[in-house]
Design an enzyme around this catalytic site. Structure first.
Site, mmCIF file in Angstrom:
data_model
loop_
_atom_site.group_PDB
_atom_site.id
_atom_site.type_symbol
_atom_site.label_atom_id
_atom_site.label_comp_id
_atom_site.label_asym_id
_atom_site.label_seq_id
_atom_site.Cartn_x
_atom_site.Cartn_y
_atom_site.Cartn_z
ATOM 1 N N HIS A 135 33.137 33.573 37.163
ATOM 2 C CA HIS A 135 33.331 34.063 35.796
ATOM 3 C C HIS A 135 34.714 33.638 35.276
ATOM 4 C CE1 HIS A 135 30.398 37.469 37.049
ATOM 5 N NE2 HIS A 135 29.732 36.656 36.250
ATOM 6 N N LYS A 174 19.505 45.745 37.193
ATOM 7 C CA LYS A 174 20.354 45.642 38.388
ATOM 8 C C LYS A 174 21.080 46.963 38.632
ATOM 9 C CE LYS A 174 21.492 40.738 37.469
ATOM 10 N NZ LYS A 174 22.592 39.871 36.974
ATOM 11 N N ARG A 207 24.515 28.020 36.819
ATOM 12 C CA ARG A 207 24.746 27.557 38.183
ATOM 13 C C ARG A 207 23.603 26.725 38.730
ATOM 14 N NH1 ARG A 207 25.520 33.582 39.975
ATOM 15 N NH2 ARG A 207 24.026 33.622 38.266
ATOM 16 N N SER A 255 27.482 37.689 41.827
ATOM 17 C CA SER A 255 27.914 39.075 42.002
ATOM 18 C C SER A 255 27.043 39.787 43.037
ATOM 19 C CB SER A 255 27.845 39.815 40.666
ATOM 20 O OG SER A 255 28.689 39.207 39.728
HETATM 21 P P1 ADP Z 1 24.104 38.966 33.516
HETATM 22 O O1 ADP Z 1 23.637 40.156 34.306
HETATM 23 O O2 ADP Z 1 24.118 39.194 32.035
HETATM 24 O O3 ADP Z 1 23.461 37.667 33.909
HETATM 25 P P2 ADP Z 1 26.454 38.188 35.044
HETATM 26 O O4 ADP Z 1 27.694 38.990 35.161
HETATM 27 O O5 ADP Z 1 25.626 38.017 36.254
HETATM 28 O O6 ADP Z 1 25.661 38.867 33.853
HETATM 29 O O7 ADP Z 1 26.786 36.756 34.463
HETATM 30 C C1 ADP Z 1 27.378 36.542 33.222
HETATM 31 C C2 ADP Z 1 27.358 35.056 32.891
HETATM 32 O O8 ADP Z 1 28.152 34.331 33.822
HETATM 33 C C3 ADP Z 1 25.977 34.421 32.964
HETATM 34 O O9 ADP Z 1 25.874 33.422 31.972
HETATM 35 C C4 ADP Z 1 25.958 33.803 34.345
HETATM 36 O O10 ADP Z 1 25.046 32.727 34.433
HETATM 37 C C5 ADP Z 1 27.381 33.330 34.448
HETATM 38 N N1 ADP Z 1 27.823 33.191 35.835
HETATM 39 C C6 ADP Z 1 27.643 34.058 36.853
HETATM 40 N N2 ADP Z 1 28.203 33.585 37.997
HETATM 41 C C7 ADP Z 1 28.740 32.388 37.686
HETATM 42 C C8 ADP Z 1 29.431 31.378 38.449
HETATM 43 N N3 ADP Z 1 29.643 31.512 39.747
HETATM 44 N N4 ADP Z 1 29.837 30.263 37.797
HETATM 45 C C9 ADP Z 1 29.571 30.115 36.488
HETATM 46 N N5 ADP Z 1 28.914 30.999 35.717
HETATM 47 C C10 ADP Z 1 28.503 32.123 36.309
#
Ligand code: ADP
Length: 163
Positions: free
Chosen positions: A17, A41, A93, A131
């Site tokens: 992130h 989740k 990803r 996450s």
């Molecule tokens: P959500 O539950 O809304 O998907 P996340 O916190 O999992 O929220 O992810 C928020 C954003 O960050 C999403 O667009 C996700 O694809 C992106 N994201 C999550 N992990 C990574 C990573 N390791 N590298 C790049 N983008 C990521």
């Protein structure tokens, strides 16, 4: 002079992130990190805890055009309108992420045709960082120090100790 919303559940906020924010902060006037709740989740941290943790990480990273807010209710496109943002920023990803993100982007288009979704590909070293996997490792006291900022790994340790 474009503002972007980076919405997510950030449970927890990872190096992946942060990497997206670092790269995007050079592309946009301002980025608003909108902490939401993903109802499908099970969350480890409360939205308020996330707000505190992510704000701390942003300060440590000296990302001056990044602001963190809570957005636990309502459509993200409505938030974008209120904040006068015209871009929804997301990270990708994998092909699986791509499919999921395309659906969200299309739905957002039906609600707000004037708002564009912009995708950044995850940097290679963070492509496996998620996450949910981080939570699985950390709950058994595994080492997640390379996948999350230091502040976050400390907070995770505290959290699992209490559970
Ligand atoms: P959500 O539950 O809304 O998907 P996340 O916190 O999992 O929220 O992810 C928020 C954003 O960050 C999403 O667009 C996700 O694809 C992106 N994201 C999550 N992990 C990574 C990573 N390791 N590298 C790049 N983008 C990521």
């Amino acid at each position: 002079m474009t503002k972007a919303i980076y919405a997510g559940s950030f449970d927890p906020f990872t190096m992946g992130h942060l990497n997206i924010l670092e790269r995007a902060s050079k592309m946009f006037e301002e980025i608003i990190v909108a902490i939401g709740t993903n109802t499908s989740k099970q969350a480890l941290f409360t939205p308020e805890e996330k707000l505190e943790m992510i704000t701390e990480v942003i300060e440590e990273s000296a990302l001056e055009n990044v602001r963190v807010i809570l957005h636990t209710d309502g459509l993200t496109v409505d938030l974008a309108r209120r904040e006068e943002a015209t871009v929804m920023l997301r990270g990708i990803r994998s092909v699986t992420d791509m499919e999921y993100e395309m659906n969200i982007a299309s739905m957002n288009k039906t609600q707000a045709p004037d708002i564009e979704s912009v995708f950044l590909m995850a940097d290679e070293q963070y492509r496996f960082v998620s996450s949910s996997l981080i939570k699985e490792i950390a709950q058994f006291d595994g080492d997640v120090s390379r996948m999350v900022p230091k502040t976050i790994s400390e907070k995770m340790k505290e959290k699992y100790k209490k559970m």
